[in-house]
Design an enzyme around this catalytic site. Structure first.
Site, short mmCIF file in Angstrom:
data_model
loop_
_atom_site.label_atom_id
_atom_site.label_comp_id
_atom_site.label_asym_id
_atom_site.label_seq_id
_atom_site.Cartn_x
_atom_site.Cartn_y
_atom_site.Cartn_z
CB CYS A 1 9.30 68.76 43.15
SG CYS A 1 9.94 68.88 41.48
CG HIS A 2 3.20 69.22 44.47
ND1 HIS A 2 3.42 69.94 43.33
CD2 HIS A 2 2.32 69.95 45.21
CE1 HIS A 2 2.71 71.06 43.36
NE2 HIS A 2 2.04 71.09 44.49
CD GLU B 1 8.96 63.88 40.70
OE1 GLU B 1 8.56 64.50 41.69
OE2 GLU B 1 8.64 64.21 39.53
CG ASP C 1 32.10 60.60 43.06
OD1 ASP C 1 32.89 61.50 43.40
OD2 ASP C 1 31.90 59.57 43.76
#
Length: 309
Positions: A63-64, A99, A113
């Site tokens: 990923c850039h 993203e 969590d």
């Protein structure tokens, strides 16, 4: 990493989703009523998701890094499920779908969590891309009924002393955009022949006519000088976009004198004579320049629907 130096900046958007499923309605009620011992699940998860969006390139190798200019995370409860939706915007050379999906995944994992002490059977599922937009893939292909002609303006090529490369490159690119009828013509750098070719090709019905060569500042570079006075509607923005694109890649791009506009019903573009110049110009303005034919047909910019009378 994939090379994206040839791509244009554009507005790109992506929406991704994920689903968290609890084993009982009581778990969801604890989330809604902010009674989870570890804290406010929705706010903690939202903050974690936003951070994940910004840090995507740090954990996904290909990923850039890119500027995140807008991000929003919404969570909706329904029965024993929480639906997570993540939207991300950027103005950059590559999209933000990873993203958005990373944000959705980390939002869901943060909820897991925080909820596992009160529910041992939490499930995360359906992490997916819902939609994306922006970039060349959204600009569509050319109408296959459009016809095009490529005119190579070169003394040496017309005399057989050099091989044409720029013209054939343009033809290949146009066919890649969906044009099925592309004619290639080679002429010397002579004003009368440039003028005659434009008139003949336009009268024969060519929708798009591209000249390559003769856009520089040498004594024989006369293509723009011949073409510009013949244009009934000049469109300066096309070549402004091409020069701006080229300038960030080659400091001499500012010397190109290319012009663009309509002669009769034909869209006329004048490109440099080098293969590199041709590729960069076409990367800068295609396929979006083909949208001009939609506009000329009296249709809207957004969806191509006919403009009502």
């Amino acid at each position: 990493m994939v090379n994206i130096t040839h791509k244009n900046f554009s507005l790109r958007k992506a929406i991704a989703g994920a689903t968290l499923k609890a084993s009982s309605r009581a778990t969801i009620e604890a989330v809604e009523q902010r009674r989870v011992p570890k804290g406010d699940v929705l706010e903690f998860a939202r903050a974690a998701g936003l951070l994940a969006i910004k840090k995507t390139s740090d954990v996904i190798p290909d990923c850039h890094p890119l500027p995140v200019e807008y991000a929003a995370i919404t969570c909706t409860t329904d029965g024993m499920e929480i639906a997570i939706t993540v939207e991300v915007h950027t103005i950059y050379k590559t999209g933000v779908e990873v993203e958005a999906m990373h944000g959705a995944a980390i939002t869901a994992l943060t909820m897991y969590d925080m909820l596992k002490p009160i529910d041992k059977h939490i499930e995360i599922g359906n992490i997916r891309l819902i939609s994306k937009e922006g970039g060349k893939s959204d600009r569509g292909m050319a109408d296959p009924s459009l016809t095009a002609a490529v005119v190579v303006c070169s003394d040496t090529v017309s005399r057989g002393e050099a091989e044409d490369r720029s013209g054939s490159t343009i033809v290949e690119r146009l066919e890649g955009y969906g044009l099925q009828s592309v004619r290639l013509v080679v002429i010397p750098d002579e004003a009368d022949q440039i003028k005659s070719q434009l008139q003949q090709l336009s009268s024969s019905g060519a929708d798009l006519i591209i000249f390559t060569g003769g856009t520089g500042v040498s004594p024989r570079d006369i293509t723009p000088d011949v073409i510009r006075p013949m244009l009934q509607t000049e469109i300066p923005g096309i070549m402004e976009a091409a020069r701006n694109y080229g300038q960030s890649r080659m400091p001499f791009a500012m010397l190109s004198r290319g012009v663009a506009g309509f002669y009769e019903k034909s869209l006329v573009l004048t490109l440099p004579g080098s293969v590199k110049g041709v590729i960069e110009t076409m990367d800068a303005v295609f396929p979006q320049v083909l949208h001009l034919f939609t506009v000329k047909a009296g249709r809207r910019h957004d969806d191509g629907a006919a403009v009502p009378e």
